[in-house]
Design a protein around this motif. Structure first.
Motif, PDB file in Angstrom:
ATOM      1  N   ARG A 167       0.843  -1.237  -0.164  1.00  0.00           N
ATOM      2  CA  ARG A 167       0.045  -0.094  -0.058  1.00  0.00           C
ATOM      3  C   ARG A 167       0.868   1.109  -0.075  1.00  0.00           C
ATOM      4  O   ARG A 167       1.774   1.433   0.989  1.00  0.00           O
ATOM      5  N   HIS A 196       1.486  14.153   8.102  1.00  0.00           N
ATOM      6  CA  HIS A 196       2.122  14.305   6.625  1.00  0.00           C
ATOM      7  C   HIS A 196       0.899  15.227   5.979  1.00  0.00           C
ATOM      8  O   HIS A 196      -0.241  15.176   6.380  1.00  0.00           O
ATOM      9  N   SER A 244       2.353   2.079   3.556  1.00  0.00           N
ATOM     10  CA  SER A 244       1.707   1.923   4.795  1.00  0.00           C
ATOM     11  C   SER A 244       1.378   0.564   5.122  1.00  0.00           C
ATOM     12  O   SER A 244       0.634  -0.224   4.234  1.00  0.00           O
ATOM     13  N   TYR A 300       3.870   3.857   8.670  1.00  0.00           N
ATOM     14  CA  TYR A 300       4.192   4.525   7.530  1.00  0.00           C
ATOM     15  C   TYR A 300       5.758   4.176   6.988  1.00  0.00           C
ATOM     16  O   TYR A 300       6.384   4.985   8.269  1.00  0.00           O
TER      17      TYR A 300
HETATM   18  P1  ATP Z   1      -6.291   4.042   8.575  1.00  0.00           P
HETATM   19  O1  ATP Z   1      -6.792   3.827   7.169  1.00  0.00           O
HETATM   20  O2  ATP Z   1      -6.185   2.820   9.455  1.00  0.00           O
HETATM   21  O3  ATP Z   1      -7.161   5.102   9.199  1.00  0.00           O
HETATM   22  P2  ATP Z   1      -4.370   5.746   7.264  1.00  0.00           P
HETATM   23  O4  ATP Z   1      -5.663   6.427   6.684  1.00  0.00           O
HETATM   24  O5  ATP Z   1      -3.713   6.747   8.101  1.00  0.00           O
HETATM   25  O6  ATP Z   1      -4.882   4.769   8.429  1.00  0.00           O
HETATM   26  P3  ATP Z   1      -3.941   4.874   4.698  1.00  0.00           P
HETATM   27  O7  ATP Z   1      -5.213   4.440   4.692  1.00  0.00           O
HETATM   28  O8  ATP Z   1      -2.898   3.842   4.329  1.00  0.00           O
HETATM   29  O9  ATP Z   1      -3.301   4.845   6.356  1.00  0.00           O
HETATM   30  O10 ATP Z   1      -3.770   6.111   4.272  1.00  0.00           O
HETATM   31  C1  ATP Z   1      -2.164   6.696   4.118  1.00  0.00           C
HETATM   32  C2  ATP Z   1      -2.727   8.272   3.669  1.00  0.00           C
HETATM   33  O11 ATP Z   1      -3.246   8.231   2.441  1.00  0.00           O
HETATM   34  C3  ATP Z   1      -3.505   9.169   4.602  1.00  0.00           C
HETATM   35  O12 ATP Z   1      -2.933  10.324   4.559  1.00  0.00           O
HETATM   36  C4  ATP Z   1      -4.832   9.002   4.026  1.00  0.00           C
HETATM   37  O13 ATP Z   1      -5.537   9.940   4.384  1.00  0.00           O
HETATM   38  C5  ATP Z   1      -4.560   8.911   2.593  1.00  0.00           C
HETATM   39  N1  ATP Z   1      -5.636   8.189   1.802  1.00  0.00           N
HETATM   40  C6  ATP Z   1      -5.809   6.858   2.146  1.00  0.00           C
HETATM   41  N2  ATP Z   1      -6.918   6.556   1.257  1.00  0.00           N
HETATM   42  C7  ATP Z   1      -7.048   7.573   0.273  1.00  0.00           C
HETATM   43  C8  ATP Z   1      -8.035   7.672  -0.566  1.00  0.00           C
HETATM   44  N3  ATP Z   1      -8.995   6.711  -1.081  1.00  0.00           N
HETATM   45  N4  ATP Z   1      -8.077   8.865  -1.281  1.00  0.00           N
HETATM   46  C9  ATP Z   1      -7.110   9.811  -0.941  1.00  0.00           C
HETATM   47  N5  ATP Z   1      -6.467   9.738   0.213  1.00  0.00           N
HETATM   48  C10 ATP Z   1      -6.355   8.553   0.875  1.00  0.00           C
END
Ligand code: ATP
Ligand code: MG
Length: 178
Positions: free
Chosen positions: A2, A39, A156, A165
């Protein structure tokens, strides 16, 4: 794996965002983002073939080439999603520089055949997830300025209790001019 691409933040912004986060703890229930994970996401690629990570690193390097460090400052609080389960964030302003870099990066991702989440870019730092905003008034956030000079390709890992991360490659912004 991811994958997402994001700006890392300088210490002065991390400290001020932590102060805002501490204020929110008194007002809102939900899942707080730990300060060492703050971030600004430029592009969320999601599941990506590990064999293309090297290609992505060089794409990131190219997209950032000639971009000097970005002066930014924190703005208002905002949220996405449902009132009882929102993503709560603080805006980050940069006279359009973060937007321009996001645009350049996303354009290169598109032309190189890397799919990413196509929602429009909105420069922000997430402070809370699953936040219950139904119960009252949000505090005034702390604000500060700082210079953003690092953009990274992150892996991630969501398998544990907290997201982890890991930067796979980092680019330092160091171009001259504007
Ligand atoms: P969790 O999903 O467990 O709440 P997280 O959101 O921090 O954790 P990720 O889902 O891997 O971890 O997301 C990594 C980054 O990418 C974060 O800044 C998140 O807001 C962003 N992100 C995740 N999914 C999307 C998406 N579908 N569109 C835009 N940004 C996204
Ligand atoms: Mg997520």
């Amino acid at each position: 794996m991811r994958i997402f691409i994001a700006a890392e933040l300088p210490q002065e912004l991390i400290e001020t965002l932590s102060e805002t986060s501490a204020l929110l703890r008194g007002a809102v229930s939900g899942r707080y983002v730990a300060p060492d994970r703050f971030h600004v996401t430029f592009a969320f690629l999601g599941e990506t073939d590990a064999a293309r990570v090297w290609e992505l690193s060089s794409l990131l390097e190219d997209a950032c080439a000639g971009s000097p460090p970005i002066d930014a400052h924190l703005g208002a609080l905002g949220n996405f999603g449902r009132r009882k389960s929102a993503t709560l964030w603080q805006e980050i302003r940069s006279d359009g520089r973060l937007e321009a870099l996001a645009e350049k990066l996303r354009h290169r991702l598109s032309t190189s055949g890397f799919p990413f989440d196509g929602k429009g870019f909105l420069a922000h730092v997430t402070l809370m997830r699953s936040a219950d905003l139904s119960s009252g008034v949000l505090p005034m956030p702390h604000v500060a300025g700082g210079t953003i000079d690092t953009v990274a390709l992150f892996k991630s890992d969501l398998s544990g209790e907290h997201p982890v991360y890991t930067p796979l490659s980092e680019v330092v912004l160091e171009g001259g001019g504007g």
